[in-house]
Scaffold this motif. Structure first.
Motif, PDB file in Angstrom:
ATOM      1  N   GLU A 163       0.835  -1.175  -0.003  1.00 24.17           N
ATOM      2  CA  GLU A 163      -0.039   0.119   0.091  1.00 24.17           C
ATOM      3  C   GLU A 163       0.748   1.145  -0.007  1.00 24.17           C
ATOM      4  O   GLU A 163       0.575   2.174  -0.733  1.00 24.17           O
ATOM      5  CB  GLU A 163      -0.862  -0.219   1.306  1.00 24.17           C
ATOM      6  CG  GLU A 163      -2.006   1.082   1.235  1.00 24.17           C
ATOM      7  CD  GLU A 163      -2.844   1.151   2.390  1.00 24.17           C
ATOM      8  OE1 GLU A 163      -2.544   0.527   3.429  1.00 24.17           O
ATOM      9  OE2 GLU A 163      -4.050   1.927   2.440  1.00 24.17           O
ATOM     10  N   PRO A 167       0.586   4.069  -3.828  1.00 23.82           N
ATOM     11  CA  PRO A 167      -0.722   4.650  -3.537  1.00 23.82           C
ATOM     12  C   PRO A 167      -1.755   4.641  -4.484  1.00 23.82           C
ATOM     13  O   PRO A 167      -3.028   4.907  -4.417  1.00 23.82           O
ATOM     14  CB  PRO A 167      -0.350   6.008  -3.144  1.00 23.82           C
ATOM     15  CG  PRO A 167       0.940   6.283  -3.669  1.00 23.82           C
ATOM     16  CD  PRO A 167       1.761   4.732  -3.762  1.00 23.82           C
ATOM     17  N   LEU A 171      -5.398   1.116  -2.173  1.00 25.52           N
ATOM     18  CA  LEU A 171      -5.886  -0.279  -1.806  1.00 25.52           C
ATOM     19  C   LEU A 171      -6.967   0.101  -0.502  1.00 25.52           C
ATOM     20  O   LEU A 171      -7.570  -0.646  -0.107  1.00 25.52           O
ATOM     21  CB  LEU A 171      -4.599  -0.975  -1.217  1.00 25.52           C
ATOM     22  CG  LEU A 171      -3.791  -1.469  -2.612  1.00 25.52           C
ATOM     23  CD1 LEU A 171      -2.589  -2.191  -1.843  1.00 25.52           C
ATOM     24  CD2 LEU A 171      -4.756  -2.307  -3.267  1.00 25.52           C
ATOM     25  N   GLY A 172      -6.567   1.136   0.083  1.00 22.69           N
ATOM     26  CA  GLY A 172      -7.590   1.371   1.497  1.00 22.69           C
ATOM     27  C   GLY A 172      -8.808   1.914   1.218  1.00 22.69           C
ATOM     28  O   GLY A 172      -9.347   2.439   1.886  1.00 22.69           O
ATOM     29  N   THR A 227      -2.818  -1.716   7.658  1.00 20.72           N
ATOM     30  CA  THR A 227      -1.610  -1.396   6.796  1.00 20.72           C
ATOM     31  C   THR A 227      -1.428  -2.572   5.808  1.00 20.72           C
ATOM     32  O   THR A 227      -0.477  -2.637   5.143  1.00 20.72           O
ATOM     33  CB  THR A 227      -0.342  -1.135   7.756  1.00 20.72           C
ATOM     34  OG1 THR A 227      -0.592  -2.324   8.842  1.00 20.72           O
ATOM     35  CG2 THR A 227      -0.251  -0.117   8.552  1.00 20.72           C
ATOM     36  N   GLY A 229      -3.154  -3.163   3.375  1.00 17.60           N
ATOM     37  CA  GLY A 229      -3.599  -2.770   2.209  1.00 17.60           C
ATOM     38  C   GLY A 229      -5.036  -3.183   2.090  1.00 17.60           C
ATOM     39  O   GLY A 229      -5.607  -3.517   0.868  1.00 17.60           O
TER      40      GLY A 229
END
Ligand code: PLP
Length: 306
Positions: A163, A167, A171-172, A227, A229
């Motif tokens: 992740e 960017p 992913l988040g 974290t 992802g």
């Protein structure tokens, strides 16, 4: 005001063909006030970037007793997704007004899935597109709550630490690009499973295509860290608060498939399905014993159902 009669389950547990309320929230921060749009009348231009690129973000809320569940958590995540995509979107106040209008239109008789959609707008130019749909909770979700689910484990194809260095993969963020998630669910269904748990290419447990993984282990709840992802679940956040108040500890830890197989219980949790206990992972039947933590009860309290 019935838009269709299909029964396909949507990505998040609703019945995709049965949308019954649409609220047009309008584009950009200075658009007109939200208003009801007839559910069987077209809304998007054909070149809307939601349709041709999946270029936008969304949220799915449960409506229970005529009220939206944990709307502020969803608005906060929508705002994070919009920022990651470089979108502005309507203000939170305008979204709130739209959510209240949509929930009122739906009524208090049955639970529903309320979806907030924000796209970059038409490719030819113009303002962003923003609207809300409300549909009944689909049979898949109701069955999963009641009976639990069998899941298959699938490789998501990238490492759990990707992740930060990539960017652009967003992913988040809860983007509209769910085609691969839907393909994973179809692959699971074709092989006799109800749902999926994704692993990273380096073997870490990530999430479901529409849910967060939570296990019970020695009187605690454990879920993979953001974290890795994955999408930070609003249900997990709300569960965390209720669990803490009730003296149940929830912590985040990197998990492997062996942790799931050795757990006292495993659930997939999400806004619409709520808590689905995992009964089987591929060909391994999980223990059916009482894990001493009532996760469905905690989730119900977390979303205001109990
Ligand atoms: N992870 C993914 C990929 C999802 O699509 C979802 C919900 O749709 C979740 C996790 C769970 O998020 P929430 O609890 O906010 O519904």
């Amino acid at each position: 005001m019935r838009a269709g009669s299909g029964t396909r389950d949507a990505s998040d547990g609703g019945a995709a063909g049965d949308a019954r309320v649409v609220v047009l929230v309008a584009g950009g921060p200075d658009g007109p006030r939200p208003r009801v749009h007839p559910a069987d009348e077209p809304l998007l231009l054909a070149d809307d970037l939601a349709a041709v690129r999946g270029d936008g973000c969304f949220e799915t809320l449960l409506v229970v007793g005529g009220r939206p569940a944990k709307p502020e958590r969803h608005l906060a995540r929508l705002s994070r997704s919009a920022t990651a995509l470089g979108l502005t979107g309507p203000s939170d106040d305008v979204w709130r007004e739209g959510i209240d209008l949509a929930a009122r239109e739906w009524g208090a008789d049955s639970e529903a899935m309320l979806r907030l959609v924000l796209s970059r707008g038409p490719e030819r130019g113009g303002t962003e597109t923003a609207y809300i749909t409300v549909a009944p909770v689909g049979p898949h979700a109701l069955r999963a709550r009641e009976e639990g689910i069998a899941v298959t484990v699938l490789n998501r194809g990238y490492a759990a630490d990707l992740e930060g260095s990539a960017p652009w993969l967003l992913l988040g963020s809860k983007t509209l690009s769910y085609a691969t998630n839907m393909a994973a669910l179809r692959h699971a269904a074709a092989n006799g499973f109800d749902d999926v748990v994704y692993l990273s290419s380096d073997g870490e447990v990530l999430e479901g295509p529409r849910s967060t993984v939570v296990i019970a282990r020695s009187g605690e709840l454990v879920s993979p860290p953001a974290t890795a992802g994955i999408l930070e679940g609003t249900t997990l956040g709300a569960l965390y608060d209720v669990a803490e108040r009730e003296g149940v500890s929830v912590h985040r830890e990197r998990l492997l498939l062996t942790d799931l197989l050795a757990a006292d219980a495993v659930w997939l949790i999400s806004s619409v399905t709520l808590a689905a206990r995992v009964r089987r992972i591929d060909d391994v039947v999980l223990p059916a014993g009482d894990p001493q933590i009532n996760v469905p009860g905690l989730v119900d309290r977390a979303v205001g159902r109990a």
